[in-house]
Design a protein around this motif. Structure first.
Motif, PDB file in Angstrom:
ATOM      1  N   LEU A 355      28.284 -42.024 120.157  1.00 25.49           N
ATOM      2  CA  LEU A 355      29.021 -41.624 121.357  1.00 25.49           C
ATOM      3  C   LEU A 355      28.204 -41.890 122.616  1.00 25.49           C
ATOM      4  O   LEU A 355      28.711 -42.452 123.594  1.00 25.49           O
ATOM      5  CB  LEU A 355      29.393 -40.142 121.261  1.00 25.49           C
ATOM      6  N   LEU A 356      26.932 -41.491 122.606  1.00 25.14           N
ATOM      7  CA  LEU A 356      26.083 -41.707 123.783  1.00 25.14           C
ATOM      8  C   LEU A 356      25.886 -43.200 124.053  1.00 25.14           C
ATOM      9  O   LEU A 356      25.841 -43.630 125.211  1.00 25.14           O
ATOM     10  CB  LEU A 356      24.732 -41.014 123.598  1.00 25.14           C
ATOM     11  N   ALA A 357      25.764 -43.993 122.981  1.00 25.96           N
ATOM     12  CA  ALA A 357      25.617 -45.440 123.150  1.00 25.96           C
ATOM     13  C   ALA A 357      26.863 -46.026 123.804  1.00 25.96           C
ATOM     14  O   ALA A 357      26.774 -46.886 124.694  1.00 25.96           O
ATOM     15  CB  ALA A 357      25.363 -46.112 121.801  1.00 25.96           C
ATOM     16  N   GLU A 358      28.043 -45.546 123.387  1.00 26.04           N
ATOM     17  CA  GLU A 358      29.297 -46.026 123.962  1.00 26.04           C
ATOM     18  C   GLU A 358      29.424 -45.623 125.428  1.00 26.04           C
ATOM     19  O   GLU A 358      29.818 -46.422 126.287  1.00 26.04           O
ATOM     20  CB  GLU A 358      30.479 -45.463 123.151  1.00 26.04           C
ATOM     21  N   ILE A 359      29.074 -44.370 125.713  1.00 29.02           N
ATOM     22  CA  ILE A 359      29.130 -43.895 127.101  1.00 29.02           C
ATOM     23  C   ILE A 359      28.182 -44.719 127.972  1.00 29.02           C
ATOM     24  O   ILE A 359      28.534 -45.146 129.077  1.00 29.02           O
ATOM     25  CB  ILE A 359      28.759 -42.394 127.173  1.00 29.02           C
ATOM     26  N   GLY A 360      26.969 -44.951 127.470  1.00 33.32           N
ATOM     27  CA  GLY A 360      25.986 -45.720 128.226  1.00 33.32           C
ATOM     28  C   GLY A 360      26.433 -47.143 128.477  1.00 33.32           C
ATOM     29  O   GLY A 360      26.239 -47.686 129.565  1.00 33.32           O
ATOM     30  N   GLN A 361      27.051 -47.763 127.456  1.00 30.77           N
ATOM     31  CA  GLN A 361      27.517 -49.147 127.609  1.00 30.77           C
ATOM     32  C   GLN A 361      28.620 -49.220 128.666  1.00 30.77           C
ATOM     33  O   GLN A 361      28.600 -50.100 129.534  1.00 30.77           O
ATOM     34  CB  GLN A 361      28.031 -49.670 126.270  1.00 30.77           C
ATOM     35  N   LYS A 362      29.579 -48.294 128.611  1.00 31.13           N
ATOM     36  CA  LYS A 362      30.689 -48.315 129.568  1.00 31.13           C
ATOM     37  C   LYS A 362      30.209 -47.999 130.983  1.00 31.13           C
ATOM     38  O   LYS A 362      30.805 -48.457 131.960  1.00 31.13           O
ATOM     39  CB  LYS A 362      31.766 -47.319 129.140  1.00 31.13           C
ATOM     40  N   ALA A 363      29.137 -47.205 131.093  1.00 30.36           N
ATOM     41  CA  ALA A 363      28.612 -46.846 132.416  1.00 30.36           C
ATOM     42  C   ALA A 363      27.535 -47.823 132.893  1.00 30.36           C
ATOM     43  O   ALA A 363      26.937 -47.622 133.946  1.00 30.36           O
ATOM     44  CB  ALA A 363      28.036 -45.433 132.381  1.00 30.36           C
ATOM     45  N   SER A 364      27.302 -48.888 132.097  1.00 29.38           N
ATOM     46  CA  SER A 364      26.280 -49.900 132.427  1.00 29.38           C
ATOM     47  C   SER A 364      24.908 -49.281 132.623  1.00 29.38           C
ATOM     48  O   SER A 364      24.141 -49.664 133.523  1.00 29.38           O
ATOM     49  CB  SER A 364      26.687 -50.675 133.697  1.00 29.38           C
TER      50      SER A 364
END
Length: 443
Positions: A355-364
């Protein structure tokens, strides 16, 4: 080239990949034609070696390269078209073990896909930020501790015996086989008994000595002593004790402040208060981060790749086993079985990690080179005198870099979520913060 789905169950995927003999031959011919202008062979001018001879000489090697490139290309095209992201490296193996030149190549590929991760509305997350001010009592306590570390010594009463922790001022002359040696003599030397700054056994023999007393101290240099001509040899030091002093805390005043780089006592107190509040803020952030992770864990639910959960559970079990068996430094030990408790913890970690990896990717979110350099330098300080070697080791080790980058990335993602969550501040005491931290550690 054909890619046929053979399994689609949950996150598990399997495909049969067929590379036809004609496709392979065409690829081999292309690669040989590309290399032909640069090939030199006895009896032929550069670039004029016949294709048939090239194929005979290099065909088998080029065939292997063409086969690998074709399979890699098929996999890459598949992932691009399907949008799947494998949780771990896909398992790939040839299924026609009796393959010979002229046959199609048949390959089975299987993997676990990463799940679709739902969007999270960060405004739904409500967190409490604990705020602790540095009270005068805490500042005074820290100031007192500093004074103890900057201790002075004052003369004991005449005739007092030296105790462990006392400082004695002495003259000494060391001899080996009756002969004085270089570096074995000093005058008015201040030695704190119990500091272990002298040869093992030296300081203990001076406990109980008095000012004006002469004492012969007999010790043996360690076998690995840096001066080879003294290593392992017995020495006698003729010591004359001039003073015996007891330790006393330094006076808390402007002079003490200057020892710690402050202009005066008031400035030192301000620095201490700022340091304490920074420590409190760090602890409060850890508590708020735990609250965030708990909130995220309750907000989202999605399937997890079993292989990731299993690998994480094994890692947790292995780490906990070593914590319980600190005497075992290597990994030459029986296989450690995972329990339901390990799997439960692993499930949470994998879910939150994805989840954190996905959030980080979407937030660049990215970890900059400067942030990585700073992190490496901070860790290098744990190896005094070897900082440069550690820095070079990390630069050449991709796995080590990833281990250091991961927590930096996670913290930046957490900060991103903090910025969008609803946070209320609550002022508490240092003791209340300490209890909250202890409760977190026991959880």
């Amino acid at each position: 080239m054909q890619v046929t789905e053979t399994l689609n169950e949950g996150l598990k995927r399997s495909y049969a990949i067929t590379v036809t003999a004609a496709e392979l031959e065409a690829k081999v011919n292309d690669k040989l034609a590309e290399a032909q202008p640069e090939v030199e062979m006895k009896g032929f001018r550069k670039g004029k070696v016949p294709m048939a001879l090239l194929k005979k000489q290099f065909g088998q090697k080029v065939m292997g390269e063409a086969m690998q490139e074709s399979i890699d290309g098929a996999m890459s095209d598949h992932f691009q078209a399907s949008g799947d992201r494998p949780a771990l490296q896909p398992e790939v193996k040839m299924t026609n073990d009796d393959w010979k030149e002229g046959d199609d190549v048949e390959v089975a590929m299987s993997y676990e896909a990463l799940p679709e991760i739902p969007e999270v509305d960060f405004t739904q997350i409500k967190l409490e930020k604990m705020v602790v001010k540095a009270e005068d009592e805490a500042v005074d306590e820290a100031l007192g501790n500093l004074a103890e570390t900057a201790q002075d010594f004052k003369a004991r009463k005449k005739g007092s015996k030296a105790k462990d922790g006392d400082q004695i001022v002495m003259d000494f002359l060391g001899k080996v086989d009756g002969e004085a040696f270089d570096g074995g003599a000093a005058e008015d030397y201040p030695l704190v008994l119990g500091s272990n700054s002298f040869i093992p056994g030296f300081e203990e023999q001076l406990v109980g000595a008095k000012a004006g007393e002469e004492k012969a101290v007999t010790v043996s240099f360690p076998d690995d002593y840096q001066a080879e001509h003294l290593a392992g040899k017995e020495a006698v030091f003729d010591c004359t004790v001039k003073e015996v002093k007891e330790p006393v805390a330094a006076e808390i005043n402007d002079e003490l402040a200057k020892k710690f780089g402050a202009d005066d006592l008031a400035a030192l107190k301000t620095q201490i208060a700022e340091r304490l509040e920074a420590e409190y803020a760090g602890a409060a952030r850890a508590l708020m981060k735990r609250g965030l992770l708990d909130a995220l864990d309750g907000l989202v639910s999605f399937d997890l790749p079993p292989s990731l959960v299993e690998a994480e559970a094994k890692q947790i079990a292995h780490q906990l086993w070593h914590e319980e068996n600190p005497e075992v430094e290597g990994h030459d030990h029986p296989e450690i079985e995972t329990t339901d408790e390990h799997t439960t913890l692993a499930t949470r970690r994998v879910r939150l990690g994805l989840l954190l990896a996905e959030i980080g990717q979407k937030a660049s979110v990215e970890v900059t080179d400067a942030e990585m350099t700073q992190a490496i330098m901070n860790q290098a300080r744990q190896y005094p005198g070897q900082e440069r070697q550690f820095f070079e080791f990390v630069q050449q080790n991709q796995q080590m870099q990833q281990q250091m980058r991961a927590p930096l990335f996670e913290d930046k993602v957490v900060d991103h979520v903090f910025e969008n969550a609803t946070i209320t501040e609550k002022t508490i005491s240092k003791d209340e913060l300490q209890k909250a931290v202890e409760a977190l550690e026991d959880a």
